[in-house]
Design a protein around this motif. Structure first.
Motif, PDB file in Angstrom:
ATOM      1  N   VAL A   1      19.398 -38.240  -6.549  1.00 23.18           N
ATOM      2  CA  VAL A   1      17.573 -37.290  -7.771  1.00 23.18           C
ATOM      3  C   VAL A   1      16.888 -37.429  -7.006  1.00 23.18           C
ATOM      4  O   VAL A   1      15.785 -36.585  -7.828  1.00 23.18           O
ATOM      5  CB  VAL A   1      18.267 -37.660  -9.294  1.00 23.18           C
TER       6      VAL A   1
ATOM      7  N   ARG B   1      21.865 -34.349  -7.101  1.00 21.42           N
ATOM      8  CA  ARG B   1      22.723 -34.263  -8.156  1.00 21.42           C
ATOM      9  C   ARG B   1      23.045 -32.558  -8.825  1.00 21.42           C
ATOM     10  O   ARG B   1      24.590 -32.559  -8.834  1.00 21.42           O
ATOM     11  CB  ARG B   1      22.780 -35.473  -9.397  1.00 21.42           C
ATOM     12  N   GLU B   2      21.920 -32.616 -10.257  1.00 16.75           N
ATOM     13  CA  GLU B   2      22.654 -31.644 -11.119  1.00 16.75           C
ATOM     14  C   GLU B   2      23.017 -29.716 -10.082  1.00 16.75           C
ATOM     15  O   GLU B   2      23.528 -29.123 -10.714  1.00 16.75           O
ATOM     16  CB  GLU B   2      21.657 -31.442 -11.954  1.00 16.75           C
ATOM     17  N   ASP B   3      21.825 -29.743  -9.677  1.00 16.40           N
ATOM     18  CA  ASP B   3      21.812 -28.868  -8.979  1.00 16.40           C
ATOM     19  C   ASP B   3      23.439 -28.698  -7.570  1.00 16.40           C
ATOM     20  O   ASP B   3      23.841 -28.283  -7.511  1.00 16.40           O
ATOM     21  CB  ASP B   3      21.003 -28.388  -7.546  1.00 16.40           C
TER      22      ASP B   3
ATOM     23  N   GLN C   1      25.997 -29.817  -8.154  1.00 18.49           N
ATOM     24  CA  GLN C   1      27.061 -29.908  -8.526  1.00 18.49           C
ATOM     25  C   GLN C   1      27.183 -28.575  -9.037  1.00 18.49           C
ATOM     26  O   GLN C   1      28.344 -28.313  -8.733  1.00 18.49           O
ATOM     27  CB  GLN C   1      27.534 -30.762  -9.545  1.00 18.49           C
TER      28      GLN C   1
END
Length: 145
Positions: A36, A45-47, A49
């Motif tokens: 992160v 992480r979020e981007d 995925q």
């Protein structure tokens, strides 16, 4: 069973995702301890995925079992420890974690790539993960992207 490995540093997003698509990657296993960090760029992480799903049709999995400890990373990176000490310590860590028993082999049932940050596999633990599992399972072949 073929397992791919890749590092994201020194690669543009176009080059990185292009490599994954050309090799038909359907699952990315993130073996970083910290996924992160602002330094992770397009692999935060979020981007990440989202990008994997939309650009490659690939699934994202973070697998801390295959990551070094913070103390190991600090000794190697911040305190300028030797690669040989890091490698020995990481191999011992994988053995003590019994990763060959705790990982489900089906993780590699689709074209899968192990991700870390190092641009090449020579001094990266992703290579050590594949070599360790190969020594235990005997059926893995590594292809470093």
């Amino acid at each position: 069973m073929e397992v791919f490995t890749i590092g994201f540093t020194k690669k543009s997003a176009e080059e990185f995702f292009g490599l994954l698509r050309r090799h038909g990657i359907k699952r990315l296993v993130d073996v970083r301890l910290n996924n992160v960090s602002q330094l992770a760029g397009f692999t935060k992480r979020e981007d990440f995925q989202f990008f994997l799903r939309e650009v490659c049709g690939a699934e994202y999995r973070h697998e801390p079992l295959l990551a070094p400890t913070q103390a190991m990373l600090d000794a190697y990176k911040k305190e300028k420890g030797s690669w040989q000490e890091y490698e020995r310590g990481f191999l011992d860590l994988m053995a003590s974690r019994k990763i060959e028993e705790r990982l489900d082999r089906s993780l590699f049932g689709v074209p899968t790539v192990l991700l870390c940050s190092e641009p090449t596999p020579e001094n990266c633990h992703r290579r050590l993960v594949v070599e360790y599992l190969q020594s235990k399972w005997g059926e893995l072949r590594a292809k470093h992207l």
